[in-house]
Design an enzyme around this catalytic site. Structure first.
Site, PDB file in Angstrom:
ATOM      1  N   GLN A  60      -6.565   2.169  -4.829  1.00  0.00           N
ATOM      2  CA  GLN A  60      -6.349   2.230  -6.263  1.00  0.00           C
ATOM      3  C   GLN A  60      -5.507   3.307  -7.122  1.00  0.00           C
ATOM      4  O   GLN A  60      -5.466   3.600  -8.063  1.00  0.00           O
ATOM      5  CB  GLN A  60      -7.852   2.730  -6.978  1.00  0.00           C
ATOM      6  CG  GLN A  60      -9.033   1.598  -6.494  1.00  0.00           C
ATOM      7  CD  GLN A  60     -10.582   2.117  -6.687  1.00  0.00           C
ATOM      8  OE1 GLN A  60     -10.820   2.109  -7.773  1.00  0.00           O
ATOM      9  NE2 GLN A  60     -10.817   2.570  -5.530  1.00  0.00           N
ATOM     10  N   VAL A  62      -2.409   5.640  -7.400  1.00  0.00           N
ATOM     11  CA  VAL A  62      -0.804   5.584  -7.695  1.00  0.00           C
ATOM     12  C   VAL A  62       0.072   6.277  -7.337  1.00  0.00           C
ATOM     13  O   VAL A  62       1.136   6.610  -7.502  1.00  0.00           O
ATOM     14  CB  VAL A  62      -0.955   5.545  -9.278  1.00  0.00           C
ATOM     15  CG1 VAL A  62      -1.596   4.418 -10.094  1.00  0.00           C
ATOM     16  CG2 VAL A  62      -1.104   6.894 -10.064  1.00  0.00           C
ATOM     17  N   HIS A  78      -3.519  -0.510  -8.757  1.00  0.00           N
ATOM     18  CA  HIS A  78      -3.173   0.021 -10.210  1.00  0.00           C
ATOM     19  C   HIS A  78      -1.687   0.559 -10.181  1.00  0.00           C
ATOM     20  O   HIS A  78      -1.271   1.313 -11.033  1.00  0.00           O
ATOM     21  CB  HIS A  78      -4.101   1.211 -10.222  1.00  0.00           C
ATOM     22  CG  HIS A  78      -5.330   0.934 -10.363  1.00  0.00           C
ATOM     23  ND1 HIS A  78      -6.569   1.780 -10.055  1.00  0.00           N
ATOM     24  CD2 HIS A  78      -6.163  -0.410 -10.533  1.00  0.00           C
ATOM     25  CE1 HIS A  78      -7.627   1.072 -10.262  1.00  0.00           C
ATOM     26  NE2 HIS A  78      -7.480  -0.107 -10.512  1.00  0.00           N
ATOM     27  N   CYS A 109      15.263   2.022 -20.134  1.00  0.00           N
ATOM     28  CA  CYS A 109      15.448   0.712 -19.438  1.00  0.00           C
ATOM     29  C   CYS A 109      16.989   0.668 -19.197  1.00  0.00           C
ATOM     30  O   CYS A 109      17.537   0.616 -20.042  1.00  0.00           O
ATOM     31  CB  CYS A 109      14.662  -0.244 -19.745  1.00  0.00           C
ATOM     32  SG  CYS A 109      15.387  -1.874 -19.094  1.00  0.00           S
ATOM     33  N   CYS A 112      18.450  -2.651 -21.055  1.00  0.00           N
ATOM     34  CA  CYS A 112      18.134  -3.103 -22.429  1.00  0.00           C
ATOM     35  C   CYS A 112      18.280  -1.825 -23.085  1.00  0.00           C
ATOM     36  O   CYS A 112      18.495  -1.816 -24.464  1.00  0.00           O
ATOM     37  CB  CYS A 112      17.127  -4.033 -22.821  1.00  0.00           C
ATOM     38  SG  CYS A 112      15.327  -3.065 -22.679  1.00  0.00           S
ATOM     39  N   ALA A 192     -12.709  12.780   3.588  1.00  0.00           N
ATOM     40  CA  ALA A 192     -11.879  11.556   4.504  1.00  0.00           C
ATOM     41  C   ALA A 192     -11.038  12.315   5.467  1.00  0.00           C
ATOM     42  O   ALA A 192     -10.770  11.974   6.689  1.00  0.00           O
ATOM     43  CB  ALA A 192     -10.959  10.926   3.528  1.00  0.00           C
TER      44      ALA A 192
HETATM   45  P1  OAD Z   1     -12.927   9.008  -8.933  1.00  0.00           P
HETATM   46  O1  OAD Z   1     -12.317  10.289  -9.308  1.00  0.00           O
HETATM   47  O2  OAD Z   1     -13.660   8.136  -9.778  1.00  0.00           O
HETATM   48  O3  OAD Z   1     -13.809   9.365  -7.579  1.00  0.00           O
HETATM   49  C1  OAD Z   1     -13.289   9.929  -6.363  1.00  0.00           C
HETATM   50  C2  OAD Z   1     -14.239  10.054  -5.554  1.00  0.00           C
HETATM   51  O4  OAD Z   1     -13.657  10.873  -4.273  1.00  0.00           O
HETATM   52  C3  OAD Z   1     -15.532  10.742  -5.895  1.00  0.00           C
HETATM   53  O5  OAD Z   1     -16.813   9.946  -5.570  1.00  0.00           O
HETATM   54  C4  OAD Z   1     -15.608  11.980  -4.903  1.00  0.00           C
HETATM   55  O6  OAD Z   1     -16.721  12.081  -4.633  1.00  0.00           O
HETATM   56  C5  OAD Z   1     -14.720  11.705  -3.781  1.00  0.00           C
HETATM   57  N1  OAD Z   1     -14.005  12.721  -3.063  1.00  0.00           N
HETATM   58  C6  OAD Z   1     -13.670  13.833  -3.379  1.00  0.00           C
HETATM   59  N2  OAD Z   1     -13.216  14.625  -2.515  1.00  0.00           N
HETATM   60  C7  OAD Z   1     -13.046  13.940  -1.370  1.00  0.00           C
HETATM   61  C8  OAD Z   1     -12.557  13.904   0.106  1.00  0.00           C
HETATM   62  N3  OAD Z   1     -12.059  15.045   0.403  1.00  0.00           N
HETATM   63  N4  OAD Z   1     -12.653  12.652   0.954  1.00  0.00           N
HETATM   64  C9  OAD Z   1     -13.534  11.441   0.453  1.00  0.00           C
HETATM   65  N5  OAD Z   1     -13.753  11.524  -0.757  1.00  0.00           N
HETATM   66  C10 OAD Z   1     -13.703  12.556  -1.575  1.00  0.00           C
HETATM   67  O7  OAD Z   1     -11.379   8.085  -8.240  1.00  0.00           O
HETATM   68  P2  OAD Z   1     -11.572   6.728  -8.004  1.00  0.00           P
HETATM   69  O8  OAD Z   1     -12.666   5.868  -7.667  1.00  0.00           O
HETATM   70  O9  OAD Z   1     -10.142   6.571  -7.154  1.00  0.00           O
HETATM   71  O10 OAD Z   1      -7.776   3.926 -12.437  1.00  0.00           O
HETATM   72  O11 OAD Z   1     -11.192   6.023  -9.547  1.00  0.00           O
HETATM   73  C11 OAD Z   1     -10.870   4.773  -9.710  1.00  0.00           C
HETATM   74  C12 OAD Z   1      -9.862   4.385 -10.938  1.00  0.00           C
HETATM   75  O12 OAD Z   1     -10.446   5.256 -12.018  1.00  0.00           O
HETATM   76  C13 OAD Z   1      -8.551   5.253 -10.693  1.00  0.00           C
HETATM   77  O13 OAD Z   1      -7.849   4.291  -9.698  1.00  0.00           O
HETATM   78  C14 OAD Z   1      -8.125   5.477 -12.054  1.00  0.00           C
HETATM   79  C15 OAD Z   1      -9.422   5.832 -12.876  1.00  0.00           C
HETATM   80  O14 OAD Z   1      -9.455   5.218 -13.921  1.00  0.00           O
HETATM   81  C16 OAD Z   1      -6.495   3.836 -13.201  1.00  0.00           C
HETATM   82  O15 OAD Z   1      -5.794   4.674 -13.346  1.00  0.00           O
HETATM   83  C17 OAD Z   1      -6.264   2.423 -13.621  1.00  0.00           C
END
Ligand code: OAD
Length: 211
Positions: A60, A62, A78, A109, A112, A192
């Site tokens: 997810q 970027v 994403h 761009c 364009c 991780a």
């Molecule tokens: P979140 O910020 O929601 O969650 C990050 C997770 O990583 C949390 O559950 C933390 O506990 C965990 N975390 C922190 N440090 C860590 C480590 N060292 N090892 C493992 N885990 C750790 O991020 P996402 O789940 O990626 O979308 O969020 C999903 C989407 O929400 C993103 O891609 C973004 C956002 O809206 C878009 O931009 C479209």
């Protein structure tokens, strides 16, 4: 962390024909990229998810860290902050620009001349259908790992459930409990950057050393 649980995960990966890893912001936390919702990481460099040749990585994120780590064929649900696209969708293909800051602000761009925008999915926008279809295919696997994601944002969060419904052995790697922690076969409550090298070491040592 439960050593037996880590060994169980490594043994399941070792025996699997297809392994899928869904990553979120937490997998980049140790590299200094802030998470969206998590409490932050340990801020040190690591090489993530270089687990096995059959690993398919769906992210997810970027930030393109998987790309820079050399992970092949990453499915980027994403998009990428290192790519730009035409805001008017004039037909110009996406282009990469990793300069920080960009030389032209706001960027335009090249085809364009209208405003360019980051090649990422904004709220309310649809995901790339090819990426979603590829992630759905990857959910058919033997082992599915959710690494560093809060598992709150759909459709990404749904792939864990799909994999589980299709019989995959499911694993979560996250220092904090999430909505799926009680659903997975094994939850490894640590960063991780701590867990993945331990799994990799077990895989490198060979299946004979894995319980
Ligand atoms: P979140 O910020 O929601 O969650 C990050 C997770 O990583 C949390 O559950 C933390 O506990 C965990 N975390 C922190 N440090 C860590 C480590 N060292 N090892 C493992 N885990 C750790 O991020 P996402 O789940 O990626 O979308 O969020 C999903 C989407 O929400 C993103 O891609 C973004 C956002 O809206 C878009 O931009 C479209």
């Amino acid at each position: 962390m439960d050593t037996g649980a880590v060994e169980l995960v490594a043994s399941r990966i070792c025996a699997a024909a297809r392994v899928t890893v869904m990553t979120g912001a937490g997998v980049s936390a140790a590299s200094g990229v802030p998470t969206f919702r998590g409490a932050g990481g340990l801020w040190r460099e690591f090489r993530a998810e270089d687990l096995a040749t059959q690993c398919r990585v769906v992210t997810q994120n970027v930030d393109d860290l998987h790309l820079r780590a050399g992970t092949p064929d990453v499915i980027r649900l994403h998009g990428s902050i290192c790519e730009l696209c035409c805001s008017a969708r004039c037909g110009q293909p996406r282009w990469r620009d990793e300069r920080v800051p960009l030389t032209e602000m706001p960027p335009r761009c090249p085809r364009c001349g209208r405003l360019a925008r980051p090649g990422v999915v904004w709220f309310g926008e649809s995901l790339d259908t090819a990426a979603v279809a590829a992630a759905e295919r990857a959910a058919s696997c033997d082992v599915f790992l959710a690494v560093g994601t809060s598992s709150l944002v759909y459709p990404a969060a749904g792939f864990m459930h799909e994999a589980r419904d299709r019989g995959a052995f499911t694993v979560e790697i996250n220092p904090e409990a999430t909505a799926v922690s009680d659903l997975v076969d094994v939850a490894l409550p640590a960063g991780a950057e701590v867990v993945l090298p331990r799994i990799e070491a077990l895989l490198t040592a060979g299946s004979g050393n894995i319980a």
